[in-house]
Structure formats: C-alpha cells, structure tokens
Enzyme design. Structure first.
Site, PDB file in Angstrom:
ATOM      1  N   TYR A  33       0.821  -1.212   0.000  1.00 40.11           N
ATOM      2  CA  TYR A  33       0.000   0.000   0.000  1.00 40.11           C
ATOM      3  C   TYR A  33       0.848   1.251   0.000  1.00 40.11           C
ATOM      4  O   TYR A  33       2.063   1.195   0.188  1.00 40.11           O
ATOM      5  CB  TYR A  33      -0.971  -0.009   1.193  1.00 40.11           C
ATOM      6  CG  TYR A  33      -0.341   0.317   2.535  1.00 40.11           C
ATOM      7  CD1 TYR A  33       0.503  -0.577   3.190  1.00 40.11           C
ATOM      8  CD2 TYR A  33      -0.591   1.535   3.153  1.00 40.11           C
ATOM      9  CE1 TYR A  33       1.060  -0.269   4.416  1.00 40.11           C
ATOM     10  CE2 TYR A  33      -0.036   1.860   4.389  1.00 40.11           C
ATOM     11  CZ  TYR A  33       0.791   0.956   5.014  1.00 40.11           C
ATOM     12  OH  TYR A  33       1.351   1.258   6.225  1.00 40.11           O
ATOM     13  N   ARG A  52       8.311   4.186  -4.339  1.00 35.74           N
ATOM     14  CA  ARG A  52       8.342   3.203  -3.244  1.00 35.74           C
ATOM     15  C   ARG A  52       7.295   2.110  -3.479  1.00 35.74           C
ATOM     16  O   ARG A  52       7.536   0.933  -3.194  1.00 35.74           O
ATOM     17  CB  ARG A  52       8.098   3.879  -1.891  1.00 35.74           C
ATOM     18  CG  ARG A  52       8.201   2.895  -0.731  1.00 35.74           C
ATOM     19  CD  ARG A  52       8.121   3.553   0.630  1.00 35.74           C
ATOM     20  NE  ARG A  52       6.859   4.256   0.830  1.00 35.74           N
ATOM     21  CZ  ARG A  52       6.581   5.004   1.887  1.00 35.74           C
ATOM     22  NH1 ARG A  52       7.481   5.160   2.844  1.00 35.74           N
ATOM     23  NH2 ARG A  52       5.412   5.619   1.993  1.00 35.74           N
ATOM     24  N   ARG A 100      -8.214 -20.114  -1.923  1.00 35.58           N
ATOM     25  CA  ARG A 100      -7.190 -19.965  -0.891  1.00 35.58           C
ATOM     26  C   ARG A 100      -6.101 -21.029  -1.028  1.00 35.58           C
ATOM     27  O   ARG A 100      -6.386 -22.231  -0.964  1.00 35.58           O
ATOM     28  CB  ARG A 100      -7.837 -20.042   0.501  1.00 35.58           C
ATOM     29  CG  ARG A 100      -6.863 -19.686   1.607  1.00 35.58           C
ATOM     30  CD  ARG A 100      -7.508 -19.691   2.983  1.00 35.58           C
ATOM     31  NE  ARG A 100      -6.542 -19.243   3.985  1.00 35.58           N
ATOM     32  CZ  ARG A 100      -5.542 -20.006   4.443  1.00 35.58           C
ATOM     33  NH1 ARG A 100      -5.417 -21.249   4.026  1.00 35.58           N
ATOM     34  NH2 ARG A 100      -4.677 -19.524   5.321  1.00 35.58           N
ATOM     35  N   HIS A 102      -1.620 -21.087  -0.299  1.00 31.29           N
ATOM     36  CA  HIS A 102      -0.415 -20.272  -0.064  1.00 31.29           C
ATOM     37  C   HIS A 102       0.338 -20.032  -1.375  1.00 31.29           C
ATOM     38  O   HIS A 102       0.931 -18.984  -1.589  1.00 31.29           O
ATOM     39  CB  HIS A 102       0.519 -20.974   0.933  1.00 31.29           C
ATOM     40  CG  HIS A 102       0.025 -20.917   2.347  1.00 31.29           C
ATOM     41  ND1 HIS A 102      -1.142 -21.535   2.738  1.00 31.29           N
ATOM     42  CD2 HIS A 102       0.509 -20.319   3.439  1.00 31.29           C
ATOM     43  CE1 HIS A 102      -1.348 -21.307   4.019  1.00 31.29           C
ATOM     44  NE2 HIS A 102      -0.351 -20.568   4.467  1.00 31.29           N
ATOM     45  N   LYS A 147       6.356  -1.806   2.147  1.00 31.02           N
ATOM     46  CA  LYS A 147       5.169  -1.187   2.742  1.00 31.02           C
ATOM     47  C   LYS A 147       4.028  -2.190   2.590  1.00 31.02           C
ATOM     48  O   LYS A 147       3.154  -2.062   1.723  1.00 31.02           O
ATOM     49  CB  LYS A 147       4.866   0.164   2.074  1.00 31.02           C
ATOM     50  CG  LYS A 147       3.963   1.050   2.918  1.00 31.02           C
ATOM     51  CD  LYS A 147       4.058   2.492   2.490  1.00 31.02           C
ATOM     52  CE  LYS A 147       2.951   3.359   3.091  1.00 31.02           C
ATOM     53  NZ  LYS A 147       3.008   3.512   4.545  1.00 31.02           N
ATOM     54  N   GLU A 180      11.631   2.442  14.762  1.00 31.65           N
ATOM     55  CA  GLU A 180      10.730   3.494  14.279  1.00 31.65           C
ATOM     56  C   GLU A 180       9.455   3.373  15.088  1.00 31.65           C
ATOM     57  O   GLU A 180       9.396   2.567  16.030  1.00 31.65           O
ATOM     58  CB  GLU A 180      10.452   3.314  12.776  1.00 31.65           C
ATOM     59  CG  GLU A 180       9.824   1.959  12.428  1.00 31.65           C
ATOM     60  CD  GLU A 180       9.611   1.734  10.931  1.00 31.65           C
ATOM     61  OE1 GLU A 180       9.467   2.710  10.184  1.00 31.65           O
ATOM     62  OE2 GLU A 180       9.566   0.548  10.545  1.00 31.65           O
ATOM     63  N   LEU A 204      10.685   1.140   7.605  1.00 29.17           N
ATOM     64  CA  LEU A 204      10.150   1.637   6.343  1.00 29.17           C
ATOM     65  C   LEU A 204      10.948   2.884   5.937  1.00 29.17           C
ATOM     66  O   LEU A 204      11.211   3.746   6.777  1.00 29.17           O
ATOM     67  CB  LEU A 204       8.669   2.008   6.497  1.00 29.17           C
ATOM     68  CG  LEU A 204       8.037   2.392   5.163  1.00 29.17           C
ATOM     69  CD1 LEU A 204       7.780   1.154   4.304  1.00 29.17           C
ATOM     70  CD2 LEU A 204       6.752   3.174   5.348  1.00 29.17           C
TER      71      LEU A 204
END
Ligand code: PLP
Length: 286
Positions: A33, A52, A100, A102, A147, A180, A204
């Site tokens: 995101y 990014r 579903r 993996h 992110k 952070e 990040l």
C-alpha cells in the site's frame, strides 16, 4: 463532498466498495500500500511515493508497470471527483483473486484499490507541546522496508500505547536499538545534530524521513543516519516523528521521562519551519 473508492478503475461511494473474500489481500495480507496526501488537488511528494510502491511490489514478486495501471490518472480523476482541500489517498494493490492457497498462481490480475478521504484537521496543541511515546519491543517481521499490509504487530503496539496514554509506541529491538514508530520514523537531536536510524530492511524508508533529511541540509543542520539505543533516545535534547500523515510531530516524553526539558526544542522548530516552506500553501498548519 463524497469520500470515494476506485476498484480496478471503477469509482463508487466508499461504503459501496467491495472485494472478493478470495482476494489474496484479504486472505494473506498479500498486498502492499501507499498513502499520499494531496493539498488543493496536488499530491505532495507523489513521485517518491509511487517509486516506493514500485519497489514494494517488486520485493513481493509482483513487478508491475504503474503507468500501465494508470495510477496517476486514477489519482487525478479521484481528486477532481472528491474535491477536498486536503485529501488522504490510500492505494492498495493485492496479488489478486484466487481460491485460498499459499502458492500463488502466475498471471493473476491484481486488485487495485484507491480511496479518497478528507484529511482530518491536525490538533495544533500536539504540535505546540509535543507528544509522548511508549517504548515497545519490535515484534514485526524482517522485511520492514516493504510497505506491506500485514500490520497486526503495529496495530497491537499502537493500541497498547494509546490505552496507556501515549501518542504511539516506539519499536525497540531486544538489544535495545530503536527502529521506528508504528506508522512513522523517528529522529533525535543530540548536540545540534539530527540522528535517525539507517534506512535498511528493519524500517520503512519513509518518504517524509527523506524529505526531513533534505530540509535539514537546507537548514544547515548536520545529519547522522546510524543506529541509536533507547537510552540515547531518552537522553536526547529533542525528538520528533515524521510521516505523510503527521509531517513533523515533536516528541517531548518517552515512557516516564521527558525528552530534553520536556518542551519542543529549537532545532525541531527550525526543521518544522523548513519543512513547511516546501509544502503546498493549503497544507500550512496554523
Ligand atoms: N514507518 C512506518 C512503519 C510506517 O507505516 C510509515 C507510514 O505509514 C512511516 C514509517 C512513514 O512513512 P512516510 O513518511 O512515507 O509516510
């Protein structure tokens, strides 16, 4: 003004937007995101955010051409439809929809979600007086430079800190190194120099962090990107956090200790001023 969503190019009111329960973003947090703020329709530091986003996608084995996805055009379209003076643009790209498993299939069509919401007004008292942080062990995974939307450790730490009366948690390794905060980077000022942890895989690489370092260079504040212990953080002269949502937010308390004399210090104030110089006019806080 309407708060809007855009899913795979289709705009709708935010409450009507849905995705499949088979979306890998929902099943596995298999998605990345970005958050960008736009002032008067102009996204601040947009190229940096989109670069990014590309990096996060590549690191997750989802290399994608953002031009092909027409992200910039969707952002412009959403901003003109929502027309807030300050807009939070949230972009989430998931690997796509699949039963579903993996193991992901090749060639899935990514789900591309954007939302456009009004940015809440900042509380001026927090910028004048600074905020408190609670130190908490960093229990996140080892690739924090992505992110990624798997934010459960961040969510738990933030909620524990706020319940204990702090603004946020500052994440610290078991060896006592400061990383952070749950949604921001951290800086301290010690003997006139600005110090922040190195942008490696443990944090990040904040777009705002980078911008603050550029502001420091313009303001002739020496900078040092290096590891920092929690003792050094608590014993520093000044501290602040940075993010797209809060810009520079002074920190005046860590756990039960004041930072410096417990007030917002001169270097932080100078950097806040330098930061505002580069912002679109509409973004200037009171
Ligand atoms: N660190 C973490 C863990 C974050 O989630 C964020 C923003 O969401 C940041 C730092 C600050 O990044 P940026 O300045 O790009 O908003």
């Amino acid at each position: 003004m309407p708060e809007l969503a855009c899913i795979n190019g289709n705009f709708c009111p935010i409450d009507e937007a849905t995705v499949s329960i088979n979306d890998r973003g929902f099943q596995f947090a298999d998605s990345v995101y970005e958050v960008i703020v736009a002032y008067d329709g102009k996204p601040f530091l947009m190229n940096e955010h989109l670069e990014r986003l590309s990096r996060s996608l590549s690191l997750c084995d989802m290399p994608m051409d953002l031009d092909e996805l027409k992200i910039e055009q969707l952002i412009a379209d959403g901003l003109s439809r929502s027309a807030f003076s300050a807009t939070v643009i949230y972009i989430q790209i998931t690997r796509g929809v699949q039963e579903r498993n993996h193991l992901y299939r090749d060639g899935l069509t990514p789900t591309v979600l954007l939302t456009f919401r009004e940015k809440p007004a900042a509380d001026p008292d927090r910028y004048r007086d600074g905020v408190g942080l609670m130190s908490t062990e960093d229990q996140r995974w080892a690739m924090c430079e992505i992110k990624a939307t798997g934010l459960l450790p961040n969510v738990l730490a933030k909620n524990r800190a706020v319940r204990a009366g702090f603004q946020d948690a500052v994440l610290v390794t078991s060896d006592g190194l400061v990383r952070e905060c749950t949604a921001s980077n951290i800086f301290v000022i010690h003997a006139g120099a600005l110090i922040t942890p190195v942008a490696d895989e443990s944090i990040l690489h904040g777009i705002t962090r980078d911008y603050v370092l550029r502001c420091a260079a313009l303001a002739n504040v020496p900078t040092d990107e290096r590891s920092m212990t929690v003792e050094e953080l608590c014993g520093s002269d000044e501290a602040f956090i940075s993010s797209t949502m809060v810009d520079i937010l002074p920190v005046t308390r860590i756990d039960q200790q004041n930072v410096g004399d417990g007030t917002v210090g001169p270097v932080t104030r100078a950097l806040m001023a330098a930061y505002r110089q580069g912002m679109p006019h509409a973004a200037q806080p009171a």
